[in-house]
Design a protein around this motif. Structure first.
Motif, PDB file in Angstrom:
ATOM      1  N   ASN A 175       0.831  -1.209   0.000  1.00 59.67           N
ATOM      2  CA  ASN A 175       0.000   0.000   0.000  1.00 59.67           C
ATOM      3  C   ASN A 175       0.861   1.252   0.000  1.00 59.67           C
ATOM      4  N   LYS A 176       1.933   1.214   0.773  1.00 59.65           N
ATOM      5  CA  LYS A 176       2.848   2.359   0.847  1.00 59.65           C
ATOM      6  C   LYS A 176       3.509   2.607  -0.505  1.00 59.65           C
ATOM      7  N   ARG A 177       3.914   1.535  -1.189  1.00 62.51           N
ATOM      8  CA  ARG A 177       4.578   1.674  -2.488  1.00 62.51           C
ATOM      9  C   ARG A 177       3.655   2.300  -3.522  1.00 62.51           C
ATOM     10  N   PHE A 178       2.410   1.904  -3.512  1.00 63.46           N
ATOM     11  CA  PHE A 178       1.488   2.411  -4.515  1.00 63.46           C
ATOM     12  C   PHE A 178       0.936   3.797  -4.174  1.00 63.46           C
ATOM     13  N   LYS A 179       1.288   4.298  -3.010  1.00 62.74           N
ATOM     14  CA  LYS A 179       0.873   5.656  -2.667  1.00 62.74           C
ATOM     15  C   LYS A 179       1.919   6.693  -3.087  1.00 62.74           C
ATOM     16  N   LEU A 180       2.993   6.233  -3.698  1.00 62.76           N
ATOM     17  CA  LEU A 180       3.954   7.166  -4.273  1.00 62.76           C
ATOM     18  C   LEU A 180       3.244   8.008  -5.332  1.00 62.76           C
ATOM     19  N   LYS A 181       3.687   9.227  -5.521  1.00 61.58           N
ATOM     20  CA  LYS A 181       2.952  10.155  -6.376  1.00 61.58           C
ATOM     21  C   LYS A 181       3.800  10.650  -7.545  1.00 61.58           C
ATOM     22  N   PRO A 182       3.696   9.986  -8.687  1.00 52.45           N
ATOM     23  CA  PRO A 182       4.384  10.497  -9.879  1.00 52.45           C
ATOM     24  C   PRO A 182       3.820  11.865 -10.251  1.00 52.45           C
ATOM     25  N   LYS A 183       4.672  12.772 -10.625  1.00 48.77           N
ATOM     26  CA  LYS A 183       4.224  14.110 -11.023  1.00 48.77           C
ATOM     27  C   LYS A 183       4.349  14.252 -12.536  1.00 48.77           C
ATOM     28  N   VAL A 184       3.228  14.410 -13.180  1.00 50.35           N
ATOM     29  CA  VAL A 184       3.192  14.568 -14.636  1.00 50.35           C
ATOM     30  C   VAL A 184       2.431  15.843 -14.943  1.00 50.35           C
ATOM     31  N   ALA A 185       3.104  16.793 -15.556  1.00 51.28           N
ATOM     32  CA  ALA A 185       2.462  18.076 -15.878  1.00 51.28           C
ATOM     33  C   ALA A 185       2.119  18.136 -17.357  1.00 51.28           C
TER      34      ALA A 185
ATOM     35  N   ILE B   5       6.993  25.136 -11.836  1.00 50.08           N
ATOM     36  CA  ILE B   5       6.315  23.958 -12.359  1.00 50.08           C
ATOM     37  C   ILE B   5       7.219  23.120 -13.265  1.00 50.08           C
ATOM     38  N   MET B   6       8.156  23.780 -13.938  1.00 54.00           N
ATOM     39  CA  MET B   6       9.013  23.056 -14.875  1.00 54.00           C
ATOM     40  C   MET B   6      10.021  22.144 -14.178  1.00 54.00           C
ATOM     41  N   ASN B   7      10.414  22.512 -12.983  1.00 51.46           N
ATOM     42  CA  ASN B   7      11.442  21.727 -12.289  1.00 51.46           C
ATOM     43  C   ASN B   7      10.872  20.819 -11.208  1.00 51.46           C
ATOM     44  N   ASP B   8       9.567  20.865 -11.012  1.00 49.08           N
ATOM     45  CA  ASP B   8       8.966  20.100  -9.936  1.00 49.08           C
ATOM     46  C   ASP B   8       8.137  18.938 -10.457  1.00 49.08           C
ATOM     47  N   GLN B   9       8.502  18.429 -11.628  1.00 46.80           N
ATOM     48  CA  GLN B   9       7.742  17.340 -12.239  1.00 46.80           C
ATOM     49  C   GLN B   9       8.690  16.200 -12.623  1.00 46.80           C
ATOM     50  N   HIS B  10       8.140  14.994 -12.689  1.00 47.63           N
ATOM     51  CA  HIS B  10       8.914  13.894 -13.248  1.00 47.63           C
ATOM     52  C   HIS B  10       8.858  13.936 -14.772  1.00 47.63           C
TER      53      HIS B  10
ATOM     54  N   ALA C   1       2.117   4.763 -22.346  1.00 45.93           N
ATOM     55  CA  ALA C   1       3.263   3.849 -22.340  1.00 45.93           C
ATOM     56  C   ALA C   1       4.574   4.638 -22.348  1.00 45.93           C
ATOM     57  N   ARG C   2       4.615   5.711 -23.143  1.00 47.54           N
ATOM     58  CA  ARG C   2       5.830   6.533 -23.208  1.00 47.54           C
ATOM     59  C   ARG C   2       6.085   7.257 -21.886  1.00 47.54           C
ATOM     60  N   ILE C   3       5.030   7.740 -21.255  1.00 47.01           N
ATOM     61  CA  ILE C   3       5.177   8.388 -19.948  1.00 47.01           C
ATOM     62  C   ILE C   3       5.771   7.399 -18.954  1.00 47.01           C
ATOM     63  N   ASN C   4       5.223   6.194 -18.941  1.00 45.45           N
ATOM     64  CA  ASN C   4       5.661   5.193 -17.979  1.00 45.45           C
ATOM     65  C   ASN C   4       7.126   4.836 -18.144  1.00 45.45           C
ATOM     66  N   VAL C   5       7.577   4.742 -19.380  1.00 45.38           N
ATOM     67  CA  VAL C   5       8.964   4.360 -19.652  1.00 45.38           C
ATOM     68  C   VAL C   5       9.955   5.376 -19.085  1.00 45.38           C
ATOM     69  N   ILE C   6       9.617   6.667 -19.150  1.00 44.04           N
ATOM     70  CA  ILE C   6      10.592   7.679 -18.714  1.00 44.04           C
ATOM     71  C   ILE C   6      10.394   8.125 -17.269  1.00 44.04           C
ATOM     72  N   LEU C   7       9.361   7.623 -16.608  1.00 42.59           N
ATOM     73  CA  LEU C   7       9.215   7.898 -15.180  1.00 42.59           C
ATOM     74  C   LEU C   7      10.308   7.170 -14.398  1.00 42.59           C
ATOM     75  N   PRO C   8      10.692   7.694 -13.234  1.00 43.91           N
ATOM     76  CA  PRO C   8      11.614   6.934 -12.378  1.00 43.91           C
ATOM     77  C   PRO C   8      11.026   5.560 -12.081  1.00 43.91           C
ATOM     78  N   ALA C   9      11.871   4.554 -12.022  1.00 45.43           N
ATOM     79  CA  ALA C   9      11.402   3.172 -11.831  1.00 45.43           C
ATOM     80  C   ALA C   9      10.492   3.032 -10.618  1.00 45.43           C
ATOM     81  N   ALA C  10      10.816   3.750  -9.541  1.00 51.74           N
ATOM     82  CA  ALA C  10      10.030   3.639  -8.312  1.00 51.74           C
ATOM     83  C   ALA C  10       8.614   4.171  -8.473  1.00 51.74           C
ATOM     84  N   MET C  11       8.398   4.997  -9.495  1.00 53.32           N
ATOM     85  CA  MET C  11       7.089   5.620  -9.698  1.00 53.32           C
ATOM     86  C   MET C  11       6.232   4.890 -10.735  1.00 53.32           C
ATOM     87  N   GLN C  12       6.809   3.956 -11.453  1.00 46.72           N
ATOM     88  CA  GLN C  12       6.112   3.365 -12.598  1.00 46.72           C
ATOM     89  C   GLN C  12       4.875   2.561 -12.198  1.00 46.72           C
TER      90      GLN C  12
END
Length: 374
Positions: A23-33, A98-103, A182-193
């Motif tokens: 549950n803790k792992r899936f509560k991580l919050k990927p930031k996509v702007a 906003i530009m520097n605070d996103q994955h 799919a493209r978003i997921n590939v470039i997200l940090p592994a921990a956020m995927q």
């Protein structure tokens, strides 16, 4: 399986810890702007990704009046408001951080309009930021083939992007949204995927692909356990693996899995109805448990349980009991036939299984000593 209070208590504690960690792992919050100018279709794209009308969509160019940082299903998703309107400027948005605070930043371009100097400036700002960028040309459903070719030439000239480096999409017609995700997921940090796969609603294939990887990875581990001299009950080793698998699959489909929901699945398949009986009921519907479990049986049982869980969560936990039971039998038989394809991989995981069994044995013994003291 003979009644063993230590094993039952051990499994109770282990399963609770597993669920808490997952549950803790899936509560991580990927930031996509989503960044773009008025009428690019940012809000429509926001809604297309999550399958709900979360962001307001309007014909007005200044309808979104503030930078939205939405906590939607656990994701921080920013929809940049009307850059270039009287209300906001690109400079102000950059200053806001906003530009520097996103994955990931999706640069959303309006395919029905030319690429402006402002678009080029925004593109440069994304490149200069610490975030990873994706360029999406929206409203492709309104473009003729000739217009697409012209836009491709324009984007190469003005943004220096090749056709492989951007994507034509239609948020309203759901064109290429699954590819964008799919493209978003590939470039997200592994921990956020995994968290992103869970929260997005448009790409069911991505969920299925990840769930399959989880199923076979855990099936390989349970198969490898069969090769290790197990100093504790087989069920004490294999059950935590399978519970973790089911919980992970549930999360991938957007369900925060609890002991109750796992029990509901087991009960529907034909297992028990109380947490206290979970381990022994797993023995009941996966033949071979409680004795020396063969690698093939452990592998097949784990695959079948995972596949049934996939279907269960994909259908919002509403699959008829008889259908799930039939599916379990079919998947189990199919997995037995697949076993030889995975035998080498299972053998290579013996060391991993050995470490896992030793860890389980140590934890169980420590719990047993505590009970003796009581």
């Amino acid at each position: 399986m003979k009644d063993d209070p230590v094993t039952e208590l051990f499994l109770t504690e282990v399963v609770e810890k597993i669920l808490m960690d997952i549950n803790k792992r899936f509560k991580l919050k990927p930031k996509v702007a989503i960044a773009g100018f008025s009428k690019a279709g940012k809000s429509s794209l926001f809604n297309a990704i999550f399958g709900q009308n979360i962001a307001k969509v309007s014909m007005r160019t200044d309808e979104t009046v503030d930078t939205q940082t939405k906590e939607i299903f656990g994701i921080d998703f920013s929809d940049t408001p009307g850059i270039g309107t009287d209300m906001f400027s690109l400079e102000k948005v950059i200053e806001a951080g906003i530009m520097n605070d996103q994955h990931v930043i999706i640069h959303c371009l309006n395919g029905t309009a030319g690429i402006s100097e402002d678009d080029q400036e925004l593109h440069r700002a994304i490149i200069a930021s610490s975030s990873k960028g994706i360029t999406a040309v929206n409203k492709v459903d309104l473009l003729e083939e000739r217009e697409k070719e012209e836009y491709t030439l324009s984007i190469k000239e003005k943004l220096s992007l090749t056709p492989e480096e951007f994507l034509f999409i239609s948020a309203k017609r759901n064109i290429n949204i699954t590819e964008l995700i799919a493209r978003i997921n590939v470039i997200l940090p592994a921990a956020m995927q995994d968290a992103f796969i869970s929260k997005q609603k448009a790409n069911i294939y991505l969920k299925r692909s990840k769930a399959d990887k989880v199923i076979y990875s855990n099936a390989v581990l349970t198969g490898a356990v069969a090769f290790v001299p197990v100093p504790v009950a087989d069920i004490a080793v294999i059950t935590p693996v399978q519970i973790a698998m089911v919980a992970t699959i549930g999360h991938l489909y957007g369900t925060e899995v609890s002991t109750k929901s796992i029990l509901e699945l087991l009960s529907t398949i034909g297992a028990g109805v109380s947490f206290r009986e979970m381990a022994r009921q797993l023995i009941k519907f996966i033949p071979g448990y409680g004795q020396a479990v063969s690698a093939a049986v452990a592998f097949a049982g784990t695959v079948a349980l995972g596949k049934v869980a996939m279907h269960w969560f994909e259908q919002n936990c509403s699959v008829p009991e008889s259908k799930l039971k039939d599916e379990f039998k079919i998947y189990s038989e199919k997995a037995r036939q697949e076993y030889n394809q995975y035998r080498e991989r299972i053998t290579k995981n013996k060391d991993r299984a050995d470490r896992f069994v030793k860890e389980i044995k140590e934890k169980k013994e420590n719990l047993g000593e505590l009970l003796k003291e009581e």
